[in-house]
Design a protein around this motif. Structure first.
Motif, PDB file in Angstrom:
ATOM      1  N   GLY A  55       0.777  -1.350  -0.005  1.00 12.98           N
ATOM      2  CA  GLY A  55      -0.101  -0.002   0.246  1.00 12.98           C
ATOM      3  C   GLY A  55       0.826   1.159  -0.160  1.00 12.98           C
ATOM      4  N   ARG A  56       0.537   2.345   0.917  1.00 13.29           N
ATOM      5  CA  ARG A  56       1.048   3.496   0.982  1.00 13.29           C
ATOM      6  C   ARG A  56       1.849   3.881   2.326  1.00 13.29           C
ATOM      7  NH1 ARG A  56      -2.771   8.018  -0.135  1.00 13.29           N
ATOM      8  NH2 ARG A  56      -4.038   7.024   1.355  1.00 13.29           N
ATOM      9  N   SER A  57       2.141   2.832   3.019  1.00 15.81           N
ATOM     10  CA  SER A  57       2.774   2.764   4.394  1.00 15.81           C
ATOM     11  C   SER A  57       3.267   1.503   4.975  1.00 15.81           C
ATOM     12  CB  SER A  57       2.114   3.776   5.334  1.00 15.81           C
ATOM     13  OG  SER A  57       1.099   2.923   5.948  1.00 15.81           O
ATOM     14  N   SER A  58       4.291   1.534   5.562  1.00  9.69           N
ATOM     15  CA  SER A  58       4.886   0.038   6.164  1.00  9.69           C
ATOM     16  C   SER A  58       5.287  -0.092   7.672  1.00  9.69           C
ATOM     17  CB  SER A  58       5.943  -0.402   5.155  1.00  9.69           C
ATOM     18  OG  SER A  58       6.362  -1.612   5.941  1.00  9.69           O
ATOM     19  N   ALA A  59       4.761  -0.840   8.347  1.00  3.00           N
ATOM     20  CA  ALA A  59       5.314  -0.476   9.831  1.00  3.00           C
ATOM     21  C   ALA A  59       6.480  -1.197  10.013  1.00  3.00           C
ATOM     22  CB  ALA A  59       4.551  -1.543  10.820  1.00  3.00           C
ATOM     23  N   LEU A  60       7.372  -1.585   8.939  1.00  5.09           N
ATOM     24  CA  LEU A  60       8.606  -2.096   8.895  1.00  5.09           C
ATOM     25  C   LEU A  60       9.693  -0.709   8.636  1.00  5.09           C
ATOM     26  CD1 LEU A  60       8.638  -5.257   6.973  1.00  5.09           C
ATOM     27  CD2 LEU A  60       9.702  -5.120   9.245  1.00  5.09           C
ATOM     28  N   ALA A  61       8.922   0.060   8.303  1.00  2.00           N
ATOM     29  CA  ALA A  61       9.883   1.368   7.652  1.00  2.00           C
ATOM     30  C   ALA A  61      10.752   2.005   8.818  1.00  2.00           C
ATOM     31  CB  ALA A  61       9.026   2.483   7.163  1.00  2.00           C
ATOM     32  N   PRO A  84       9.843   5.799  -0.006  1.00  6.30           N
ATOM     33  CA  PRO A  84      11.440   5.894  -0.292  1.00  6.30           C
ATOM     34  C   PRO A  84      12.086   4.869   0.641  1.00  6.30           C
ATOM     35  CG  PRO A  84      10.398   7.324   1.072  1.00  6.30           C
ATOM     36  CD  PRO A  84       9.354   6.826   0.450  1.00  6.30           C
ATOM     37  N   TYR A  85      11.510   4.003   1.446  1.00  9.62           N
ATOM     38  CA  TYR A  85      12.101   3.112   2.191  1.00  9.62           C
ATOM     39  C   TYR A  85      12.478   1.825   1.576  1.00  9.62           C
ATOM     40  CZ  TYR A  85       7.239   2.530   3.254  1.00  9.62           C
ATOM     41  OH  TYR A  85       6.000   2.405   2.954  1.00  9.62           O
ATOM     42  N   LEU A  86      11.763   1.524   0.303  1.00  6.70           N
ATOM     43  CA  LEU A  86      11.934   0.326  -0.391  1.00  6.70           C
ATOM     44  C   LEU A  86      13.033   0.207  -1.288  1.00  6.70           C
ATOM     45  CD1 LEU A  86       8.455  -0.736  -1.784  1.00  6.70           C
ATOM     46  CD2 LEU A  86       9.400  -1.302   0.552  1.00  6.70           C
TER      47      LEU A  86
END
Ligand SMILES: C[S@@+](CC[C@H](N)C(=O)[O-])C[C@H]1O[C@@H](n2cnc3c(N)ncnc32)[C@H](O)[C@@H]1O
Length: 250
Positions: A55-61, A84-86
């Motif tokens: 999606g548009r956000s990740s708790a792993l970021a 940007p974290y991917l």
């Protein structure tokens, strides 16, 4: 969420939050992966992770510094520069794309608020199990249809749900088609076990007020829903799950 609303939820005992449970599950999974890699003699303790349905956000970021390779997949492409974290992004339908990655690619897979959208959850869990390294961890969050509000939402005719979604979702981009094929604690546990997962840990938590916090009426409705189920764990609105594929325990 405004501090006032979060403080009210805490005073009323709507704790822990999904974010807290998810953070703890991810931290433990990362620690296991780091320990396993160290035990295997790898020089770098960092890990390879997948956000499945990113999606548009990740708790792993927020764990980015501990991650060597961070992959995201979804059926929709993100806006340019939105994640940007991917390190990598790919369009993959998790229910059908079994060849998207080589077996044993990832130490940890996160799939957050996705299962309710899967046409074939068992196929998705099988793919994720195949892509996990032996002993790797899958962390999931999803909705629990044993909560009466969630059940009502899932049972709504599509046309009616499309009219309700703008009131509870941040934007139209967050309103995805819902299936809910595997959305209660027993069905989810059974589906994961059938695909070979072990050490299945499943927690339930009230998340309606936080999920619907943007407008006061929906926040209030969510709060009623969370309080209704507070003393009945199997009926709380949201499931936070971790499970491991067979392999060496760290
Ligand atoms: C509610 S959003 C959650 C997004 C993100 N994981 C989060 O926690 O904010 C659900 C996401 O799952 C994706 N999705 C739904 N079905 C999917 C499938 N079969 N394969 C891959 N992604 C899927 C949707 O496109 C959407 O981005």
């Amino acid at each position: 969420m405004s501090d006032g609303r979060e403080a009210a939820l805490r005073r009323l005992g709507v704790v822990p939050s999904v974010a807290e449970l998810l953070g703890a599950a991810l931290d433990e999974a990362l620690r296991r992966a780091e320990a396993r890699r160290a035990a295997e003699g790898m020089t770098s303790p960092s890990v390879v992770v997948l956000d499945a349905g990113c999606g548009r956000s990740s708790a792993l970021a927020r764990h980015r510094a501990r991650i060597d390779r961070f992959v995201g997949v979804d059926i929709h492409a993100p806006a340019p520069g939105a994640l940007p974290y991917l390190d990598e992004f790919a369009i993959v339908d998790l229910c059908v794309g079994s060849g998207a990655f080589a077996p044993a690619t990832f130490d940890l897979v996160l799939s957050s608020f996705t299962v309710e959208h899967f046409a074939d959850p068992r196929a998705a869990f099988a793919n994720l199990a195949r892509w996990l390294r032996p002993g790797g961890t899958l962390v999931l969050t999803t909705v629990n249809r044993r909560h009466p509000f969630v059940a009502a939402y899932l049972l709504m005719p599509d046309a009616l749900r499309r009219r309700v979604q703008p009131a509870v979702k941040a934007s139209a981009a967050d309103a995805h088609p819902l299936v809910g094929a595997c959305n209660d604690p027993a069905a989810l546990r059974a589906a994961l076990a059938a695909e070979g997962y072990e050490e299945i840990r499943l927690a339930t938590v009230g998340h309606l007020a936080r999920a619907w916090r943007r407008r006061l009426p929906t926040f209030a409705l969510g709060l009623v829903g969370d309080l209704l189920a507070r003393g009945i764990p199997s009926r709380r609105s949201t499931l936070v799950v971790s499970a491991r594929v067979p392999g060496p325990a760290a």
